[in-house]
Enzyme design. Structure first.
Site, PDB file in Angstrom:
ATOM      1  CG  ASP A   9      -2.079   0.952   1.085  1.00 61.45           C
ATOM      2  OD1 ASP A   9      -2.386   1.364  -0.049  1.00 61.45           O
ATOM      3  OD2 ASP A   9      -2.677   1.308   2.125  1.00 61.45           O
TER       4      ASP A   9
ATOM      5  N   GLY B 254      -0.151   5.393  -4.411  1.00 58.70           N
ATOM      6  CA  GLY B 254      -0.795   6.654  -4.793  1.00 58.70           C
ATOM      7  C   GLY B 254      -0.176   7.829  -4.045  1.00 58.70           C
TER       8      GLY B 254
ATOM      9  NE  ARG C 173      -4.647   6.677  -6.980  1.00 64.35           N
ATOM     10  CZ  ARG C 173      -4.460   6.457  -5.675  1.00 64.35           C
ATOM     11  NH1 ARG C 173      -4.269   7.470  -4.858  1.00 64.35           N
ATOM     12  NH2 ARG C 173      -4.488   5.245  -5.196  1.00 64.35           N
TER      13      ARG C 173
ATOM     14  CG  HIS D 234      -0.532   2.002  -9.236  1.00 60.56           C
ATOM     15  ND1 HIS D 234      -0.703   1.683  -7.912  1.00 60.56           N
ATOM     16  CD2 HIS D 234      -1.631   2.730  -9.586  1.00 60.56           C
ATOM     17  CE1 HIS D 234      -1.856   2.193  -7.481  1.00 60.56           C
ATOM     18  NE2 HIS D 234      -2.429   2.838  -8.473  1.00 60.56           N
TER      19      HIS D 234
ATOM     20  CG  LEU E 195       9.504 -17.139  -3.726  1.00 56.16           C
ATOM     21  CD1 LEU E 195       9.629 -17.084  -2.211  1.00 56.16           C
ATOM     22  CD2 LEU E 195       9.836 -15.765  -4.304  1.00 56.16           C
TER      23      LEU E 195
HETATM   24  C1  IPE Z   1      -5.478  -2.831  -0.041  1.00 56.12           C
HETATM   25  O1  IPE Z   1      -5.133  -1.500  -0.234  1.00 56.12           O
HETATM   26  C2  IPE Z   1      -5.457  -3.568  -1.331  1.00 56.12           C
HETATM   27  C3  IPE Z   1      -4.181  -3.659  -2.027  1.00 56.12           C
HETATM   28  C4  IPE Z   1      -3.005  -3.234  -1.628  1.00 56.12           C
HETATM   29  C5  IPE Z   1      -4.244  -4.334  -3.276  1.00 56.12           C
HETATM   30  P1  IPE Z   1      -6.235  -0.365  -0.338  1.00 56.12           P
HETATM   31  O2  IPE Z   1      -5.496   0.910  -0.512  1.00 56.12           O
HETATM   32  O3  IPE Z   1      -7.243  -0.704  -1.372  1.00 56.12           O
HETATM   33  O4  IPE Z   1      -6.935  -0.449   1.092  1.00 56.12           O
HETATM   34  P2  IPE Z   1      -7.859   0.582   1.883  1.00 56.12           P
HETATM   35  O5  IPE Z   1      -8.922   1.035   0.940  1.00 56.12           O
HETATM   36  O6  IPE Z   1      -6.981   1.722   2.290  1.00 56.12           O
HETATM   37  O7  IPE Z   1      -8.357  -0.188   3.057  1.00 56.12           O
HETATM   38  C1  IPE Z   2      -1.697   0.137  -3.343  1.00 52.67           C
HETATM   39  O1  IPE Z   2      -1.454   1.503  -3.393  1.00 52.67           O
HETATM   40  C2  IPE Z   2      -1.943  -0.458  -4.697  1.00 52.67           C
HETATM   41  C3  IPE Z   2      -3.338  -0.853  -4.937  1.00 52.67           C
HETATM   42  C4  IPE Z   2      -4.307  -0.845  -4.082  1.00 52.67           C
HETATM   43  C5  IPE Z   2      -3.633  -1.316  -6.279  1.00 52.67           C
HETATM   44  P1  IPE Z   2      -2.636   2.542  -3.349  1.00 52.67           P
HETATM   45  O2  IPE Z   2      -3.055   2.833  -4.760  1.00 52.67           O
HETATM   46  O3  IPE Z   2      -3.724   2.088  -2.467  1.00 52.67           O
HETATM   47  O4  IPE Z   2      -1.900   3.796  -2.746  1.00 52.67           O
HETATM   48  P2  IPE Z   2      -2.497   4.838  -1.691  1.00 52.67           P
HETATM   49  O5  IPE Z   2      -3.004   4.060  -0.527  1.00 52.67           O
HETATM   50  O6  IPE Z   2      -3.587   5.577  -2.388  1.00 52.67           O
HETATM   51  O7  IPE Z   2      -1.317   5.704  -1.353  1.00 52.67           O
HETATM   52 MG    MG Z   3      -4.149   2.354  -0.515  1.00 57.68          MG
END
Ligand code: IPE
Ligand code: IPE
Ligand code: MG
Length: 250
Positions: free
Chosen positions: A26, A29, A39, A43, A137
């Site tokens: 996580d 973004g 964003r 990724h 792995l």
């Molecule tokens: C959880 O992250 C899912 C992934 C990393 C794929 P999110 O960014 O979607 O989670 P929430 O919405 O903050 O709980």
């Molecule tokens: C995790 O990063 C990747 C996915 C959920 C696909 P985020 O996209 O949730 O990044 P933040 O949480 O908005 O920073």
């Molecule tokens: Mg997130």
């Protein structure tokens, strides 16, 4: 018979180095936002982190690495981001799978594949097939995965092909139908990006995992950060319901 013992029905081993690490990647973004980038740039950088973490896990002797790439709730994001994430997933598979295969990595994808396009599904199946006999792995990508979806699909499979036993089903009846039946339960769960929640990841399988949360954003998570998480894991006492004294007497 389940391949691996369950943390609730038997006392599992507690290996010094986690045998299975599961990660919620996580913060992509926010990483991009800090740099005034779109964003998707976060990724893309996140894919590079994936590469580094796979290598570091293999070097540490981790046998199973499971990465949450797209949750069953991530469809709620803007359509543009969803479609870019799908494209990035397909591209990463196309580009990386031969390298993974050379390095002896077995790739599995878990989640509800029905919502993906036929091209991506074909690519997933081909990648899994190519790498299925590798043993260094096991890398699992959780895509359109949700812990509740997993339990429900397992339950549906269970009730479809057996008569209900007189005293009800047991854990051992359900476990072989779960998406990750081929892996032991995670020893270590890591979430980057600062949030302290499970976000519908492996609900069943995390029953006794050690939880590790770090505010490091996923694109900044590197080998050293992984080693710190593993060191934290190694320093913990995994009691599985017992007392410290019982463990010392062991
Ligand atoms: C959880 O992250 C899912 C992934 C990393 C794929 P999110 O960014 O979607 O989670 P929430 O919405 O903050 O709980
Ligand atoms: C995790 O990063 C990747 C996915 C959920 C696909 P985020 O996209 O949730 O990044 P933040 O949480 O908005 O920073
Ligand atoms: Mg997130």
């Amino acid at each position: 018979m389940a391949l691996f013992s369950s943390s609730t029905t038997a006392i599992p081993e507690a290996p010094q180095v986690p045998r299975h690490i599961a990660i919620i990647m996580d913060g992509n973004g926010r990483w991009a936002k800090k740099r005034f980038l779109p964003r998707i740039a976060g990724h893309k950088r996140g894919v590079e982190t994936v590469r580094e973490v796979i290598k570091a896990c293999a070097e540490q002797g981790v046998q199973y690495l499971t990465l949450f790439a797209f949750s069953s709730e991530n469809w709620r994001r803007p359509q543009e981001e969803v479609s870019m994430l799908m494209d990035l997933f397909a591209l990463a598979l196309e580009r990386e799978v031969v390298k993974l295969h050379k390095n002896g990595v077995r790739l599995r994808v878990v989640g509800d594949l029905l919502r993906f396009g036929p091209k991506l599904v074909k690519l997933i199946h081909e990648s899994e097939h190519l790498t299925r006999d590798n043993a260094s792995l096991t890398l699992t990508i959780a895509a359109n995965y949700g812990g509740r979806w997993d339990i429900m699909q397992a339950m549906n499979k269970l009730v479809a092909h057996a008569d209900q036993p007189e005293h009800g089903y047991s854990e051992a009846d359900l476990a072989p139908h779960l998406a990750m039946h081929y892996a032991p339960e995670p020893d270590l769960f890591i979430r980057t990006g600062g949030e302290q929640r499970i976000s519908n990841f492996l609900l069943w399988q995390l029953a006794y995992a050690e939880l590790y949360f770090t505010s490091t954003l996923w694109p900044d998570f590197d080998t050293e950060a992984l080693n710190q998480a593993i060191a934290s894991y190694t320093s913990r006492e995994r009691r599985f319901g017992r007392t410290s004294e019982q463990l010392e007497a062991h």
